[in-house]
Structure formats: structure tokens, C-alpha cells
Design an enzyme around this catalytic site. Structure first.
Site, mmCIF file in Angstrom:
data_model
loop_
_atom_site.group_PDB
_atom_site.id
_atom_site.type_symbol
_atom_site.label_atom_id
_atom_site.label_comp_id
_atom_site.label_asym_id
_atom_site.label_seq_id
_atom_site.Cartn_x
_atom_site.Cartn_y
_atom_site.Cartn_z
ATOM 1 N N GLU A 81 8.771 -1.030 11.212
ATOM 2 C CA GLU A 81 7.751 -1.712 12.004
ATOM 3 C C GLU A 81 7.977 -3.221 12.027
ATOM 4 O OE1 GLU A 81 4.074 -0.171 10.310
ATOM 5 O OE2 GLU A 81 4.165 1.541 11.678
ATOM 6 N N ASP B 132 2.010 9.642 9.324
ATOM 7 C CA ASP B 132 1.290 8.450 8.880
ATOM 8 C C ASP B 132 -0.163 8.734 8.501
ATOM 9 O OD1 ASP B 132 0.704 5.872 8.314
ATOM 10 O OD2 ASP B 132 0.814 5.108 10.354
ATOM 11 N N GLU C 190 -8.189 4.644 7.164
ATOM 12 C CA GLU C 190 -7.698 4.129 8.442
ATOM 13 C C GLU C 190 -7.832 5.159 9.561
ATOM 14 O OE1 GLU C 190 -3.556 3.068 8.251
ATOM 15 O OE2 GLU C 190 -3.431 2.634 10.381
#
Ligand code: BDP
Length: 776
Positions: free
Chosen positions: A365, A438, A466
Site C-alpha cells: 500500500e 483484510d 474497522e
């Protein structure tokens, strides 16, 4: 002094004589005073809840109110229950229970000379004082039944005299045993090293907090996993990436001089569940943390944590030699770069002799890494490992890598790392997220577990929610963690569980670890909601022993955090245990994944294709079209299935054998496919979404019956958050059904309510200033 006088005032003033717990801060004099005022009992358990005032002379009641009113004013500021104390509340136990324990705790025999012994003693006194309403007097000899002896053979002659085998306990293990000393019964909390005695003390206090018998104790505990570490994704500017509990608790600006008391409470909480390491800064790291100014601040935190057995670690930026070292390269094979890191390690260890090591996110990323110089992840990790090795430090190198141009993102970590097995130094652990993508509400276990026998693999769980509703959704992650840990990799036949990979027993590793991305911030309740504290708690407990049951852990947490009243404990634990499946159902049922809002990850957006990279787009993952839905990872698709051991791969490859909970993870399935229920996939999808919302309604209903068992402050916040959760669960259901219906073209199965709004409406929603938004 803290005392719930606000409640006394409220209840007295409303024609009730409250039965008030003498709270942990109330001394016996205060209790006697309250008794004189005819105020007795508990403040939070329904069985001894407020009850109508006994007939009493009017003047007495008025006097009472007057005195209390004066006290109320004098004692300001008042502290309601705000969750700050976490599971270490140590509030006075029910009278009978406290009396039983008091007979076992009349005397405390232990001395304290080291910092860890000092905090152990302080914790025991604090715990006993709060739970029993009195701290036992100390003594240096066992002269009566009910002595508690804590320590190591080296710190206590009495313990040495017990001749227990403490060597086999290792550095952190402990024994809690009922023993006889000088003809008297005593409780011995025994360890080989101080830190084990602290852990044992927390265990003993937990027995009291959860009202267990302490008559015939014989407990031996040794942690299954060596490094039990929190990962803070905290930026130096105070913002927390994917944090939903306020700002970073590290007040970098005021460090190193101001060591906030909260740091000590943080250490206490972590030590109480066996966490022994903390990575202070975000994996998307800047180089500044490695500058002398910041290292001083890090050292101050390390000093606070040290007595509690907690080491600090840092996330490091791979290109730091360029950014703060003024080198032209960060190539791991460049001698100057290697020297820079060695010098940096030496500098750190001068300040922090027990520094834990580095956590690295490289070539992922947008982060820099060894591949920028055509080197491998092993080259990068080993260079850092060599710098740390002389000091005993470790490198935790993350396997969370995927590139924009690669094939199926779910395959990339394995493809990258599996060939490097056996190429890492002994002090390198590869830190692997629990699933291949993820931290989704449900993923299969990562195929890397079991695939790198020569390398210690560390688990990475995400405690912060998240992808599971941020702060407000009540989602207990214990069942998620347990599902992953108990998954069978089958690499050495049946029983080759992920837990055995993590604890090192499968491939004979002694360097083992488990990391959890922290959900901690400056909110008074630490974690953004009271129930999110349970996720911190369960992470620590499972890191200590990955085979523990998440239900048992939930029950202990509920008892310590709220009340031991079974009328509260049972329904609330049931509610917690079902909460993760509810979230899966209203967000990503049947193996769907990554269909949340772009960037901020808030709310549903299965239609979204706005991201620059295909593998960040929800449409890439759900692949819904007129024919069907799901990602084909079978042998005729991306063949991700063959990254698993053959027995597992065969199962995932076969649509009839794949568990339906993972169906759309591995298969692109026609809408009219017949599920085990006999219904079509389309029907089941709508049914699961609906079920999720119904489950949240039931959770609200359960909670509504809990009113009165606990303090109104926490009760009310949970109730309000559950209302938010229901609203958002409905939104998830309706938006997803609306979108998938637009793809399937099928009518809604009979009996199911249509979405409340049009698909256009859901697609038009945008959100600014979403908390926890990524900074990279
Ligand atoms: C993703 C988060 C992102 C993290 C990344 C990571 O959205 O903020 O930086 O994982 O783990 O889940 O590195």
C-alpha cells in the site's frame, strides 16, 4: 475519594432509600456512616436494588437528605461509571461472598523490593481492598489461616520453603495453590520470576472478581505464546488510523516529562491479561519516531511499562536511512544502510535496554521496502534482524502485501512469502493477518498458516472494528478469533490447527507471537464503547492461551466489568456470543467480503467502483451480475484454493463441500443455486441479511431487560449504541439487497420486506470526517 453520592442523592430524593454499595474507595468509617443513615447494600445488582423506603420518622428522612445534599456538594466532582476502570473495577462484592473471601485473606505475606514486586503488591492491596472492603494487614509470618503469599523462591523464604518446581514455569508462568505453612492454610501465588507473580496475582484477583471458590486452588499457568503484542496504529499527530475511541493515548508532545497516569492504567490492564508488548506507532510509519527526540519519549513510556512486563516496539519506515539518515539509498544490501540501522539499534538499546524490536510494513500500500531495490522481503527483514540481534530484539515483518497489478489479491501474500520460507534469520517473525484479504467480518484462515514450517508465523488480529461497525456496533470478536485459531490447516493431517502454528507446537518453534491491532484511544472508556473493551480483553486472553473458549472469556469479562448477577450474566454472554454472526449476516453473509464504503470503510457500498485500483473496489470482490455472485477461487477460477493443504483445497474447490459460510468467497454461484436448505441462493442471501437485522433487534430487546442491573450511565450508552446498530444494520441489509437485486433482476422472495429506499438513494450517500480514516 470517589463515592457514588450522586446516586444516593437521586435515589433518596425520589422517595427511595437506595441500597448503596460501599464502593471500592469507601473506607469502613464511611460505611458505618452510611449504615447510620440506614443506607445499606448494593447499587448495581437488581436483587439488592433500590426499594421503597421503610417507614421512618419524617424528620429522619429530611435530615438524611440534608446531610447527603451537603456531602454531594462537597464531594464534587462526581464520577459516574464511565468504563475507565475496565475489567479491573474491584468494586465491593456481595456481602456474603466478601465475607467468605475475607476468611482467606486476613493476612498478606510478601515483601516488595523490585519495581515489579512493588506494583504486584499495590495491585493486590487495591484489589482486595476494593473487593472485600478492607485490605488485609501485612505480616512476615504465617500466623493464621487466610494468608496470601506472593512471590518467587528468590524473593520469599516462605515460598522457597514450599519447594515448588518453579523452573518449569519459565519467565512468565505461575502457580496458585492452597498450601499449608506453619500448620495454617495459605494461598501461595508462586512464580520463577517477578512477572509471573504479577500475572498470578491478577489471576487470583479474577477468581475473586468472578466469585469463584478459592478453597482448594491448584492452578498452573504458562503462556502458550511468547510475544503477546498490541499494535497501535497511532500517528505522531495524535490521530489513530482506524481508531474509533478518540485520539492516541500517547501524548507525544508532553512526553518524556509528563507521564500521564493513564499510561500506568494501560499497563495494568494489559498485564492483567498477559499482554507483554506494545508497538506504539502506526505501521504506516514516518521516520521521525527514530529521531533522538522521539526516542527519549519512547524511553519514558518504556520506563512506565517495564514493571508490568511490557516491552515497547516500534513500527519503522524502511526508507528511514534516507529520510533521517541522509543516505542516498535504503537498499538492504548496501553496507552504509546496514551500518545506519546497526547504529540506530545501538542508540535505541542505550535508552531502552529491553526494547522489543521492529514491526515493518514494507512494499505494501505504497510503503517503501526492499523490493524498491530489487531485493526480497527476506533481504529487508534480515538486515534489520542483524541490527537487533546483538541486543536480543526481533523483527515482526508483515505479510500483508499485495500489488495493484497482481492477480487475485487473496493469493498474493502466500505467493510472495511461501518461497522465502527458511530464508529468514532466527529473530524474524512473519506477521500474517488472520485471513487472506483484510480483517473482514468472516474470512477463511490465511493459507500461509501451515505453509511456512521453517519460519515463525505470528497471528495478526484486528481488535479495532474497522470492518465491523466501528465503535457503536456491539460485536464481540471472541468467536471470530476462536474460529480462526481452531481452523484446521491439515498440513500434518487432522488437528494441525492454526493455534498450533501460532503457539509453535506444529513446527517446533520457540519464538512465537500474536498481535492485535489496538482499539484504544483517549475516550474515557478506552475503546469507544463498553463492549469493545471485551475485544481487547479476549485478545489478551487468547494470546496467552489460544485454546481457551471465547464464551468462558466473555463470561469472566461480563462478571468483572458489570456484575456477577446470573440474571445479567447469562443473557448478556449469549448476546455477545451471537453478535459476530449477526454482523456477518447484516454485512457480508455467505462469504461475501470487502463491500464496504471506499477509503473510510463506513457502511455498505457493494456497487462501488470508484477506487483507482481494481482490488480496492467492492465490485471486484462480489462480482455480482445477472448470472450470479461471488469470487471464483476454484481451480477453474483464480485457484486460490490450491494454496491450502490438499484436503482443505479439495473441500474449498468443491461447491457442495465448501461451508456455506464461505460459499461466495470461493465460488461464483448462480442466483438459482440450491442451498442446503433447499432454497435458492437468492432467497438465502435475502434471508441472511434479514436475519442479521432481526438479531440486532433481539439484542436490543435482551438489553432492555438489563435495565437496573447495572449503573444507568453504561446501561444507557449501550442501549443507545444498540439503537444505532439496528439503524445501520437495516441500512446494510437494504442497500445490499437493493444492489444485488439490481444485478439478479429477481423479485424479492415472498415474506421479506423491500428495502426502505431506492438503490439510487443508498448510492447517493456520502460521508465526510469519518473517524479513523487512513492517512496514507
Ligand atoms: C487495512 C487498513 C489500513 C491499514 C492496512 C494495514 O484499512 O488502514 O494500513 O490494513 O494493515 O485494513 O496495513
Amino acid at each position: 475519594m470517589l463515592f457514588p453520592f450522586n446516586r444516593i442523592c437521586r435515589t433518596v430524593g425520589s422517595q427511595y432509600v437506595a441500597e448503596i454499595h460501599a464502593s471500592r474507595h469507601a473506607g469502613t468509617n464511611m460505611k458505618a456512616f452510611l449504615h447510620r443513615l440506614a443506607i445499606t447494600g448494593a447499587r448495581s445488582d437488581k436483587d439488592i436494588r433500590a426499594r421503597p423506603m421503610h417507614p421512618a420518622p419524617r424528620v429522619h428522612a429530611w435530615m438524611t437528605m440534608l446531610v447527603l445534599a451537603v456531602i454531594c456538594v462537597c464531594m464534587a466532582p462526581l464520577h459516574a461509571e464511565d468504563g475507565y476502570e475496565l475489567w479491573l473495577r474491584y468494586h465491593l462484592l456481595a456481602t456474603q461472598q466478601a465475607a467468605i473471601y475475607r476468611s482467606h485473606a486476613t493476612q498478606l505475606i510478601e515483601s516488595a523490593s523490585t519495581p515489579t514486586q512493588t506494583v504486584t503488591r499495590a495491585e493486590l492491596l487495591r484489589g482486595l481492598g476494593g473487593l472485600l472492603g478492607q485490605a488485609p494487614p501485612s505480616s512476615d509470618a504465617v500466623t493464621s489461616n487466610g494468608a496470601i503469599i506472593v512471590g518467587t523462591p528468590g524473593s520469599s523464604p516462605v515460598i522457597a520453603g514450599l519447594h515448588l518446581d518453579t523452573k518449569s514455569l519459565g519467565h512468565e508462568g505461575y502457580i496458585i495453590r492452597t498450601v499449608e505453612v506453619n500448620g495454617h492454610a495459605a494461598t501461595a501465588i508462586v512464580a520463577h520470576d517477578d512477572i509471573g507473580a504479577l500475572y498470578g496475582t491478577f489471576h487470583f484477583l479474577r477468581l475473586l472478581q468472578t466469585e469463584q471458590s478459592i478453597d482448594h486452588l491448584d492452578v498452573t499457568q504458562i503462556p502458550h505464546v511468547k510475544l503477546r503484542v498490541l499494535n497501535h496504529w497511532d500517528n505522531l499527530n495524535g490521530q489513530v488510523e482506524r481508531g474509533y475511541a478518540g485520539a492516541s493515548i500517547w501524548d507525544w508532545w508532553k512526553l518524556p516529562d509528563w507521564r500521564a497516569p493513564r499510561y500506568t492504567d494501560y499497563a495494568r490492564a494489559n498485564a492483567s491479561i498477559g499482554i507483554n508488548g506494545t508497538v506504539l506507532n502506526n505501521v504506516n510509519a514516518g521516520a521521525q519516531i527514530l529521531t533522538p527526540t522521539y526516542l527519549q519519549k519512547v524511553a519514558a513510556l518504556a520506563d512506565v511499562f517495564r514493571p508490568y512486563g511490557i516491552r515497547v516496539y516500534l513500527s519503522v519506515r524502511f526508507s528511514a536511512p534516507i529520510e533521517i539518515g541522509h543516505l542516498k539509498t535504503a537498499d538492504p544490501l548496501d553496507p552504509q544502510v546496514q551500518r545506519w540501522w546497526r547504529d540506530k539499534a545501538d542508540e535505541i538499546y542505550k535508552l531502552i535496554p529491553d526494547f522489543g524490536g521492529f514491526l515493518v510494513k514494507a512494499n505494501s500500500e505504497g510503503q517503501p521496502g526492499p523490493q524498491d531495490y530489487h531485493r526480497t522481503h527476506a533481504d529487508g527483514a534480515n538486515m534489520l534482524a542483524d541490527a537487533l540481534a546483538p541486543h536480543g530484539g526481533v523483527v515482526m515483518w508483515r505479510a500483508f502485501v499485495y500489488s495493484a497489478n497482481g492477480e487475485d489479491r487473496a493469493k498474493q501474500a502466500y505467493d510472495e512469502f511461501k518461497p522465502l520460507d527458511g530464508h529468514f534469520r532466527d529473530n524474524v517473525l512473519i506477521q500474517v493477518k488472520n485471513g487472506p484479504i483484510d480483517f473482514q467480518p468472516r474470512e477463511p484462515f490465511s493459507p500461509l498458516f501451515g505453509a511456512m514450517p521453517k519460519t515463525p508465523l505470528m497471528m495478526e488480529f484486528e481488535i479495532t472494528k474497522e470492518y465491523l461497525g466501528f465503535a457503536t456496533h456491539l460485536v464481540y470478536l471472541g468467536p471470530l478469533f476462536q474460529e480462526v485459531l481452531s481452523s484446521d490447516t491439515m498440513v500434518h493431517g487432522k488437528g494441525s490447527t492454526v493455534a498450533k502454528v501460532i503457539d509453535g507446537s506444529l513446527d517446533h518453534h520457540t519464538l512465537t507471537g500474536m498481535a492485535g491491532v489496538a482499539n484504544i484511544g483517549t475516550d474515557r472508556n478506552w475503546s469507544g464503547s463498553d463492549f469493545n473493551q471485551a475485544n481487547w480483553y479476549v485478545f489478551g486472553r487468547l494470546a496467552w492461551d489460544p485454546t481457551l473458549s471465547s464464551r468462558t472469556i466473555a463470561e469472566q469479562w461480563v462478571r468483572m466489568t458489570f456484575t456477577n448477577n446470573p440474571a445479567f450474566v447469562k443473557p448478556v454472554v449469549d448476546m455477545m456470543m451471537g453478535s459476530r454472526e449477526a454482523a456477518v449476516d447484516y454485512m457480508t453473509p455467505l462469504g461475501l467480503h470487502h463491500i464496504m464504503g471506499p477509503n473510510h470503510h463506513y457502511g455498505p457500498a457493494p456497487w462501488d467502483a470508484s477506487e483507482a485500483r481494481a482490488d480496492w473496489r467492492p465490485v471486484y470482490y462480489n462480482r455480482a451480475d445477472h448470472q450470479g455472485i461471488g469470487f471464483d477461487r476454484t481451480r477453474t477460477g483464480s485457484d486460490a484454493v490450491d494454496q491450502y493443504a490438499p484436503a482443505v483445497a479439495d473441500e474449498f474447490n468443491d461447491i457442495t463441500k465448501t461451508p456455506e459460510t464461505l460459499l461466495l468467497w470461493f465460488h461464483h454461484v448462480p442466483w438459482d443455486y440450491r442451498m442446503h436448505s433447499g432454497q435458492t441462493l437468492w432467497y438465502e442471501l435475502v434471508a441472511h441479511y434479514t436475519q442479521g437485522v432481526d438479531d440486532v433487534k433481539r439484542m436490543r430487546e435482551t438489553w432492555s431487560h438489563m435495565n437496573g442491573y447495572i449503573d444507568p450511565e453504561r446501561y444507557q450508552q449501550v442501549a443507545t449504541f444498540l439503537a444505532i446498530q439496528q439503524k445501520e444494520a437495516q441500512w446494510w441489509r437494504d442497500a445490499c439487497i437493493a444492489y444485488f437485486q439490481s444485478q439478479s433482476g429477481l423479485p424479492l422472495p415472498p415474506g421479506f420486506a423491500p428495502p426502505q429506499h431506492s438503490l439510487k438513494y443508498y448510492q447517493s450517500l456520502t460521508f465526510d470526517f469519518v473517524p479513523g480514516y487512513s492517512s496514507w
